[in-house]
Design an enzyme around this catalytic site. Sequence first.
Site, PDB file in Angstrom:
ATOM      1  N   VAL A 181     -13.300   6.557  29.997  1.00  0.00           N
ATOM      2  CA  VAL A 181     -15.097   6.008  29.809  1.00  0.00           C
ATOM      3  C   VAL A 181     -14.689   4.435  30.142  1.00  0.00           C
ATOM      4  O   VAL A 181     -15.605   3.907  30.533  1.00  0.00           O
ATOM      5  CB  VAL A 181     -15.485   6.677  28.384  1.00  0.00           C
ATOM      6  CG1 VAL A 181     -16.627   5.672  28.050  1.00  0.00           C
ATOM      7  CG2 VAL A 181     -15.648   7.988  28.665  1.00  0.00           C
ATOM      8  N   ALA A 182     -13.971   3.841  29.254  1.00  0.00           N
ATOM      9  CA  ALA A 182     -13.771   2.604  29.043  1.00  0.00           C
ATOM     10  C   ALA A 182     -13.428   1.628  30.421  1.00  0.00           C
ATOM     11  O   ALA A 182     -13.978   0.802  30.643  1.00  0.00           O
ATOM     12  CB  ALA A 182     -12.788   2.082  27.916  1.00  0.00           C
ATOM     13  N   ILE A 231     -13.642   3.408  33.685  1.00  0.00           N
ATOM     14  CA  ILE A 231     -14.419   3.719  34.876  1.00  0.00           C
ATOM     15  C   ILE A 231     -15.811   2.743  34.867  1.00  0.00           C
ATOM     16  O   ILE A 231     -16.556   2.940  33.775  1.00  0.00           O
ATOM     17  CB  ILE A 231     -14.803   4.886  34.861  1.00  0.00           C
ATOM     18  CG1 ILE A 231     -13.404   5.799  35.298  1.00  0.00           C
ATOM     19  CG2 ILE A 231     -15.809   5.333  35.898  1.00  0.00           C
ATOM     20  CD1 ILE A 231     -13.661   7.223  35.450  1.00  0.00           C
ATOM     21  N   GLU A 281     -19.042   2.539  35.040  1.00  0.00           N
ATOM     22  CA  GLU A 281     -20.222   3.488  35.718  1.00  0.00           C
ATOM     23  C   GLU A 281     -21.369   2.475  35.919  1.00  0.00           C
ATOM     24  O   GLU A 281     -22.325   2.837  36.644  1.00  0.00           O
ATOM     25  CB  GLU A 281     -20.378   4.488  34.651  1.00  0.00           C
ATOM     26  CG  GLU A 281     -20.637   4.419  33.350  1.00  0.00           C
ATOM     27  CD  GLU A 281     -19.504   3.634  32.234  1.00  0.00           C
ATOM     28  OE1 GLU A 281     -19.972   2.934  31.379  1.00  0.00           O
ATOM     29  OE2 GLU A 281     -18.451   3.612  32.665  1.00  0.00           O
ATOM     30  N   ASP A 287     -43.115 -18.181  63.432  1.00  0.00           N
ATOM     31  CA  ASP A 287     -44.193 -18.446  64.235  1.00  0.00           C
ATOM     32  C   ASP A 287     -44.447 -20.035  63.914  1.00  0.00           C
ATOM     33  O   ASP A 287     -44.243 -20.470  62.896  1.00  0.00           O
ATOM     34  CB  ASP A 287     -45.207 -17.873  63.391  1.00  0.00           C
ATOM     35  CG  ASP A 287     -45.483 -16.482  64.162  1.00  0.00           C
ATOM     36  OD1 ASP A 287     -44.775 -16.211  65.326  1.00  0.00           O
ATOM     37  OD2 ASP A 287     -45.987 -15.632  63.579  1.00  0.00           O
ATOM     38  N   ASN A 300     -16.282  -0.559  25.313  1.00  0.00           N
ATOM     39  CA  ASN A 300     -17.090  -0.274  26.521  1.00  0.00           C
ATOM     40  C   ASN A 300     -18.818  -0.570  26.279  1.00  0.00           C
ATOM     41  O   ASN A 300     -19.279  -1.074  27.116  1.00  0.00           O
ATOM     42  CB  ASN A 300     -16.919   1.292  26.772  1.00  0.00           C
ATOM     43  CG  ASN A 300     -17.578   1.689  28.047  1.00  0.00           C
ATOM     44  OD1 ASN A 300     -17.391   1.250  29.074  1.00  0.00           O
ATOM     45  ND2 ASN A 300     -18.435   2.687  27.996  1.00  0.00           N
ATOM     46  N   ASP A 358     -19.541  -4.008  28.487  1.00  0.00           N
ATOM     47  CA  ASP A 358     -19.637  -3.635  29.687  1.00  0.00           C
ATOM     48  C   ASP A 358     -21.191  -4.354  30.194  1.00  0.00           C
ATOM     49  O   ASP A 358     -21.363  -5.233  31.073  1.00  0.00           O
ATOM     50  CB  ASP A 358     -19.591  -2.340  29.934  1.00  0.00           C
ATOM     51  CG  ASP A 358     -18.309  -2.023  30.580  1.00  0.00           C
ATOM     52  OD1 ASP A 358     -17.557  -2.758  30.465  1.00  0.00           O
ATOM     53  OD2 ASP A 358     -18.238  -0.983  31.148  1.00  0.00           O
TER      54      ASP A 358
END
Length: 868
Positions: free
Chosen positions: A279-280, A282, A284, A326, A705, A709
């Site tokens: 969890v920590a 990856i 996400e 233009d 995490n 994060d």
Amino acid sequence: MSEYHQQSSVEVMKVLDVTNQGLSDYDVQRRQEVYGYNELAEGKRTSTVAVFFGQFKDLLVIILLIAAFISFLLGEVESTIVIMIVVILNAILGTVQHVKAEQSLDSLKTLTSPVAKVMRDNRIMEISSEDIVVGDLLYLDAGDYISADGRLLESYNLHINESSLTGESLAVSKSTTPIKEEHVTLGDKKNMVFTGSFVTNGRGTVIVTAIGMETEIGKIANLLDTAKEKKTPLQVSLDHFGEKLALGITIICLAIFTIDLFRGRELVDSFMFAVSLAVAAIPEALSSIITIVLAFGTQKMAKENAIIRKLYAVESLGSVSVICSDKTGTLTENKMSVQHVYVDQKVIPYDQLHVENVIEKKLLLKALLCNDALERDHKEIGDPTEIALVKLGKQYNLDELIVRDHYPRVAEIPFDSDRKLMTTVNQFNQQSIMITKGAVDVLLPRILKVETSKGIFAITEEHRKRIEEINRDFSMNGLRVLAIAYKEVKKNLTIDVKIERDLIFVGLIAMMDPPRKESKAAVESCINAGIKPVMITGDHKITATAIAKQIGLVNEPSEVIEGYEIEGLTDQQLQEKVQDVSVYARVTPEHKIRIVKAWQEKGHVVAMTGDGVNDGPALKQADIGVAMGITGTEVAKDASSMILTDDNFSTIVKAISNGRSMYTNIKNAIQFLLSGNAGAIFAVLYATVLGLPVPFAPVHLLFINLLTDSLPAIAIGLEPHNKNTMKDKPRDIHTPLLNKTFTTQVVLEGLLIAISTIIAFRMGLSTGDTLTASTMAFATLCLSRLVHGFNSRSRESIFTIGVFTNKYTWFAFLIGFLCLHLVLFVPSLTGVFEVASLNGVQLGYIYILSFMPFLINQWYKVLFVRRK
Ligand code: ATP
């Protein structure tokens, strides 16, 4: 009762209870109360609660929940509570981010909602399409999207593209004649128009017969497509990368899990640790960081007059290497004012005309009649070229509406920028007079005679030369020149473009449209940023060159070519040529597509502006199609990925600068996430390989995490834009974000964090207490990652960019710092978070060690990163 298409226009007006003056405010209000707004029902949105629960769909979160449940069964209630709190806080954070991003994207959408021109209370006004009611008199021009169903009352060469309803890609010609049959298909209802189609040519007036879900398209499409914004290329590639990374990390975690088991650790403990590590480690948050940065960045851009319609365009924005713009209105102010008139073989300044002189008055009258613009109560409606003529008339007490009432229009061929001409037929007592105005080089070959105060003569070579000479003189001063001519035609003649010939020349009108004052600096800034600015205009070559010189866009005459010259070139030859051309004059929309393609073939990323209905394909072909918000047609806006609310060239340059900064910020945020996660993994691997005790408790990893994060990464994504971004060359769109340099930096930064953490861990171990060791490792990893947030703000040193210039990073840091200390020192929390009580010396070491990676990083940047 018969259907609307069977009724005459008078009958329809009667049935719908409307007069020629349109509905009154009271009528509109009443009808809105009864029938509601002109909206197509939208599909249901995901509610905030659903978004919240959606956060739990992630596989890792599910595993974590299972782990929490197992802990609960084993009686470890405390760790169950901690896991639950962390998971819920994470989900709240995710939901807030999602909702915020969605809100800011929604507010962008409302900025681009379509408008319609209606007659109400005898006044023509622009309203939001949503406010149209049944019975409204709707004015349609080339390039308008039709946003209600209606029966035609007037139609001048009106052509409508109904492909979204009938699938027929060719535009159909419309008329006002009633149709006898009751049951006819949509495609055959030639006197009706339908929501979802658009005007390709001509002009018309319509009485609205159905709105919202009652319209034909409303009946077919029960729900408006609320398809989600598609992911940006960067998001897609990060998603792929994320998947691979997740796989890699899962393998590492499995390995650690197995080794732990072999070393005799409890199954549940090993499992919890492996899951927490996954969890920590990856990241996400990768692709959601992009959405947030883009959502906030595009809000900022909207305030600076650039509305992004397609999020994925922002990524290419930073790589734009050519801007095809233009001239009129974008590089110039689009405020035309007549400077000189050539009439009766004399050049006369605009304020020295004599209306008593028959021929001079004739020129003025014709300029007002072959004209759709209006000026009332200082409000101008219509094309600036024509408004200039209306204002000229006003100076000599000729009011456009009175003149038009006096000599009513009976037929017309509207202006289009391919033909560069406009024609009307007006009733002068018993005579029908056709008046044509337009570009001199287009009109002159159609002239047969010349009128002067002495009479009408066949045009001679000498006349022709003189007119050309005057035209050139005007153009060399940057003036736009219109020629005006006429001829008598038969009464009730149906006219088409073939009739625009054998005309009698009356005079020339030359008008000035000064360059915007910011254009010169914007052009210079483009050149410094390695971006090639290119002017594309329907105007005359000499006029265009004069303006281009004033804004520093051309030096050599060879840099200017005309549209017809492109026609003689093959695609290959055009590709060779584009590099050397800065101005294209007398260009048609077809030329624009070829120019964009030629640049793209050479590997460039092209931004192209457009306003007309025919610009759609070029806007779609360009990497960034830029539509004009003020003068642009709805069709052009629909085909674009960005709309300029001020039509200003310098806004494009600003948008590119924003695009570049956003990309850099996204890259920095990702680098922060990956390097911090790498730090955790390296530290755990080190301990595992050396057979040391596990450096972190699962709750430590979950806590890190949560804190390190999202918040710091978002803060880095919101870094203020660096003023030096426009000193770099455009980023090569083909270079992947995660290239070798990037990966090396991630690994090195991760190693620095890991080394600090390991030293802290080792110091803790030397006390003989593993709890102290893991507390020190945990605190150092957490704090060093928080401090690392400051490193990731820029590739330059924090002292160059300013320590306090990004308040968000401080906010994220302080929250993290505070929470860490709460966990370390609040007695009721220390048990839950499995931390030992630390003494002052240990705390001091944690601070110093956490600061080391920052110091080394900054030292490197101060010494080795090139200052701009
Ligand atoms: P740019 O491409 O720089 O925005 P533009 O789109 O204004 O220029 P057009 O509107 O296509 O260029 O005009 C091309 C030429 O057509 C002008 O140079 C002028 O001679 C002529 N023209 C422009 N407006 C009108 C009009 N309302 N009636 C008749 N002729 C016009």
